[in-house]
Design a protein around this motif. Structure first.
Motif, PDB file in Angstrom:
ATOM      1  N   GLN A  47       0.856  -1.178   0.000  1.00 24.25           N
ATOM      2  CA  GLN A  47       0.000   0.000   0.000  1.00 24.25           C
ATOM      3  C   GLN A  47       0.899   1.238   0.000  1.00 24.25           C
ATOM      4  O   GLN A  47       2.091   1.146   0.262  1.00 24.25           O
ATOM      5  CB  GLN A  47      -0.905   0.003   1.237  1.00 24.25           C
ATOM      6  CG  GLN A  47      -1.769  -1.238   1.380  1.00 24.25           C
ATOM      7  CD  GLN A  47      -2.782  -1.380   0.276  1.00 24.25           C
ATOM      8  OE1 GLN A  47      -3.416  -0.410  -0.141  1.00 24.25           O
ATOM      9  NE2 GLN A  47      -2.938  -2.594  -0.228  1.00 24.25           N
ATOM     10  N   GLU A  49       1.499   4.829   1.818  1.00 21.77           N
ATOM     11  CA  GLU A  49       1.191   5.624   2.999  1.00 21.77           C
ATOM     12  C   GLU A  49       2.193   6.764   3.053  1.00 21.77           C
ATOM     13  O   GLU A  49       3.406   6.525   2.996  1.00 21.77           O
ATOM     14  CB  GLU A  49       1.277   4.763   4.260  1.00 21.77           C
ATOM     15  CG  GLU A  49       0.929   5.507   5.518  1.00 21.77           C
ATOM     16  CD  GLU A  49       0.973   4.615   6.740  1.00 21.77           C
ATOM     17  OE1 GLU A  49       0.128   4.798   7.611  1.00 21.77           O
ATOM     18  OE2 GLU A  49       1.860   3.733   6.822  1.00 21.77           O
ATOM     19  N   ARG A  54       4.401   0.682   1.542  1.00 19.75           N
ATOM     20  CA  ARG A  54       4.357   0.003   2.835  1.00 19.75           C
ATOM     21  C   ARG A  54       3.764  -1.381   2.620  1.00 19.75           C
ATOM     22  O   ARG A  54       2.710  -1.520   2.001  1.00 19.75           O
ATOM     23  CB  ARG A  54       3.516   0.789   3.818  1.00 19.75           C
ATOM     24  CG  ARG A  54       3.440   0.108   5.155  1.00 19.75           C
ATOM     25  CD  ARG A  54       2.611   0.880   6.131  1.00 19.75           C
ATOM     26  NE  ARG A  54       2.636   0.166   7.394  1.00 19.75           N
ATOM     27  CZ  ARG A  54       2.739   0.740   8.561  1.00 19.75           C
ATOM     28  NH1 ARG A  54       2.812   2.047   8.644  1.00 19.75           N
ATOM     29  NH2 ARG A  54       2.752   0.033   9.650  1.00 19.75           N
TER      30      ARG A  54
END
Length: 110
Positions: A47, A49, A54
């Motif tokens: 993902q 972030e 991450r």
């Protein structure tokens, strides 16, 4: 804020998660005769972030209840990829340890 406004403010509880079934699904019936299918879903992804990549890793217990539990109990097996939609609820194990459980309302085998 009145108590009725406070209760309305917290109405949204919906989660969609995809992953792999890592433990064989287990079907059982409650004392009232309702079918429940339980399994563990593992999700791994990357993902973003704060504009940085991450890794995301989640293991969560899934419960699918009602007539759909009977249907899926014959179709799902360990290592199947699925997408599950439902709501989160807290449940306590036999030692009193609280855990989040995803109560499935929709399931798609990928």
């Amino acid at each position: 804020m009145s108590s009725s406004q406070a209760s309305l403010a917290g109405q949204w509880n919906q989660l969609r998660l995809s992953g792999i079934i890592i433990k064989p699904p287990r079907l059982f019936r409650s004392p009232s005769g309702v079918s429940h299918l339980k399994f563990v879903l593992e999700h791994k992804s990357e993902q973003v972030e704060a504009n940085l990549p991450r890794r995301s890793y989640v293991r969560i217990n899934i419960v699918f209840s009602g007539q759909q539990a009977d249907f899926w109990s014959e179709k799902l097996k360990q290592s199947d990829a699925v997408t599950v939609e439902g709501f989160l609820n807290r449940e306590e194990d036999s030692s009193g340890q609280g855990k989040l459980v995803l109560h499935a309302q929709q399931l798609v085998k990928i």
